[in-house]
Design an enzyme around this catalytic site. Structure first.
Site, mmCIF file in Angstrom:
data_model
loop_
_atom_site.group_PDB
_atom_site.id
_atom_site.type_symbol
_atom_site.label_atom_id
_atom_site.label_comp_id
_atom_site.label_asym_id
_atom_site.label_seq_id
_atom_site.Cartn_x
_atom_site.Cartn_y
_atom_site.Cartn_z
ATOM 1 C CB SER B 144 -0.790 -0.056 1.143
ATOM 2 O OG SER B 144 -2.274 0.837 1.385
ATOM 3 C CG ASP B 301 -6.359 -3.895 -3.324
ATOM 4 O OD1 ASP B 301 -7.305 -3.112 -3.596
ATOM 5 O OD2 ASP B 301 -4.872 -3.336 -3.214
ATOM 6 C CG HIS B 334 -5.971 -2.433 0.107
ATOM 7 N ND1 HIS B 334 -3.996 -2.791 -0.798
ATOM 8 C CD2 HIS B 334 -5.152 -1.199 0.976
ATOM 9 C CE1 HIS B 334 -3.852 -1.349 -0.700
ATOM 10 N NE2 HIS B 334 -3.679 -1.250 0.653
#
Lengths: 206, 362
Positions: B144, B301, B334
């Site tokens: 991320s 995601d 995610h």
């Protein structure tokens, strides 16, 4: 099978053309393996020949195993992945036992020859006498050691022979630098179109 | 493995904006042992709400945020590698951020804290790495926002990074990603307790920060994972949906551990990040890197969708750079990069081991 690594590589991977490919590729060259599977060949080439090894594989499960072996492989399909690469990015592009499964083999061959100095192409020879006999005597789509599938679940969509490839190469004005014909791990010296189970061609653009 | 957070102070840091922040603190943890030629160091970069405590158990008994991946025999095997993780600049977990006292005024920085970037976070990490005498990292890895720092490292300090592992990340935020961050920021600033950022020593903007976190959590999950985790189940005692209860709990819990102003500054840094610096193509900027890449994305995601990873992969291929890429199958959205352990362990282990061999050859 010549060369000190040949038999060993064959034992490791059980595919005659792998042994040959490992003999052809020079140490330290940059190699892309299209359809690299679990990356056995590339890992071997990287380890023993210091090859800068790259791979493409469509199956996530196989790809994962390849990356876990330390091979720089990525998910992609052979027919679209080559577009990104610059011209002559690789010394060799390998296409092992896959040509007969691709929708547009000629286009892929052209792409390969654009991004590489040489293509090493291995494919099962549909002209092998066992295939001819199976077809002649059974009158059905050949199912042999070389082509073990039923017609309805075969990955093979093209059935090319040694002679077919030679004719294509001549028409396209490709230079066939070397050709090897194998039956099991033995090299076939005569009547390759009839006697070879697997053909390996080293091809470049003229 | 008991983890201790250390702190280092540097005289100053010059930010991308030109502002000089002085002094600057960085909180960090290390795991494993640095080898004699300092070639086995890995920097792990944390995601938006992470901190320096990546692995092991701290004094309060809390496990590190990537404990399933860092430790003896794990993906980042601390029997082999020396792993470093630091809290980002602008954070609120020991590194200098808006909740710190500005020595010039004796007051908290609050909204007078200078604008920071992903690049500034990386600069501070580089100062920390230099202080260990490490000239080349074996790897920089993170998911991320951590992945953005990984990419920034690879192009900013090409000679200092042997390999890069950006996971579930992007070279730049899309309008959708910026939009979610903006909703979160507006939620904080709409809370009267935010008081233009001057809430320290008063009641913090708990309601706003909590809503911001709730939005965040929705984007970290997937439709499928929410269906599996909550469905339409309701709590017996008050009839509210499980998913409502979960989000409220996560929101309120977050208020106790995160600073609202840090939320504003760090999300802004993420939104402003653009590896290509405004250019359309990533090819020229990535061509600067001399790094092997392992890029991972996840099927479900939707916050950092695979196409963003593929854009990086494609740009690397244009110059025939060394890249491995895989899209792992997962239902966790995610969150998958923190949750899907086994596949990632196998991938990271193999990739690092190969990198170690290449580094030895050099």
């Amino acid at each position: 099978m010549k060369g000190e690594n040949g038999p060993l590589v064959h034992e490791l991977f059980g595919r005659g053309d792998y042994g040959l490919i490992s003999e052809i590729v020079e140490p330290g060259s940059c190699v892309l393996d299209l359809g690299c599977g679990e990356g056995e060949l590339l890992a071997w080439l990287a380890e023993h020949k210091g090859v800068d090894a790259r791979g493409v594989e469509i199956s996530p499960a196989k790809l994962q195993k390849a990356i876990a072996k330390g091979v720089s492989a990525y998910q992609g399909d052979i027919e679209s992945c080559l577009a990104d690469y610059p011209d002559k990015a690789f010394d060799y592009v390998l296409l092992s036992q896959t040509l007969q499964e691709i929708r547009y083999p000629l286009q892929v061959m052209k792409d390969i020859l654009r991004v590489s100095r040489r293509a090493i192409v291995a494919f099962p020879n549909f002209g092998h006498y066992s295939v001819r006999l199976a077809h002649l005597f059974n009158g059905r789509a050949p199912k042999t050691k070389l082509f073990p599938y039923d017609w309805y679940d075969s990955p093979n969509i093209h059935f090319l022979t040694v002679d077919d490839f030679e004719i294509l190469a001549a028409r396209q004005n490709w230079q066939v630098e070397r050709r090897y014909f194998l039956s099991g791990t033995r090299e076939v010296k005569s009547f390759p179109n009839l006697m070879a189970e697997v053909a390996v061609f080293v091809v470049s653009n003229r | 493995m008991v983890a201790t957070t250390h702190s280092k102070q540097f005289e100053s840091i010059e930010l991308e904006s030109g502002v000089v922040l002085s002094p600057v603190n960085v909180a960090y943890e290390t795991y494993g042992t640095l080898n004699a030629d300092k070639s086995n160091a890995i920097l792990v970069t944390h995601a938006f709400s992470g901190d320096a405590h990546a692995a092991g158990v701290d004094a309060e008994g809390h496990k590190g945020w990537w404990d399933n991946q860092i430790g003896p025999g794990k993906g980042f095997d601390t029997d082999k590698y020396f792993v470093i993780c630091s809290n980002v600049l602008g954070g609120c977990k020991g590194s200098t951020g808006p909740s710190c006292i500005n020595p010039a005024t004796g007051e908290r920085y609050a909204m007078t804290f200078p604008v920071i970037t992903i690049g500034d976070m990386v600069t501070l990490q580089k100062m920390l790495i230099d202080s260990f005498g490490i000239t080349r990292l074996l790897s920089v890895a993170g998911g991320s926002m951590g992945g953005m720092q990984v990419l920034e490292w690879a192009v900013r300090f090409p000679e200092a990074v042997a390999s890069a592992i950006p996971i579930a990340s992007t070279a730049r935020h899309s309008a959708q990603q910026i939009a979610f961050n903006e909703v979160a920021r507006q939620a904080i600033m709409a809370d009267p307790d935010w008081a233009d950022g001057n809430y320290y020593d008063k009641k913090p903007p708990g309601r706003g920060l909590s809503v911001a976190r709730m939005v965040g959590h929705i984007t970290y999950m997937s439709d499928e994972s929410m269906r599996q985790k909550f469905g339409r189940r309701q709590r017996e005692e008050n009839g509210i949906f499980e998913v409502e209860s979960y989000l409220r709990y996560r929101g309120s819990q977050f208020v106790d551990r995160f600073d609202a102003n840090s939320y504003l500054y760090i999300t802004k840094a993420m939104d402003m990040f653009d590896l290509a610096n405004g250019a359309q193509s990533l090819v020229p900027v990535l061509a600067k890197s001399r790094t092997r890449y392992l890029i991972i994305s996840f099927t479900s995601d939707w916050l950092y969708p695979s196409y963003q990873s593929l854009e990086i992969v494609s740009a690397l291929r244009r110059r025939n750079q060394d890249v491995a890429y895989i899209e792992l199958t997962s239902n966790y959205g995610h969150d998958a990069f923190l949750v899907e352990v086994d596949e990632q362990t196998e991938l990271i282990r193999g990739f690092l081991s190969r990198t170690m061999k290449e580094v030895a050859k050099r």
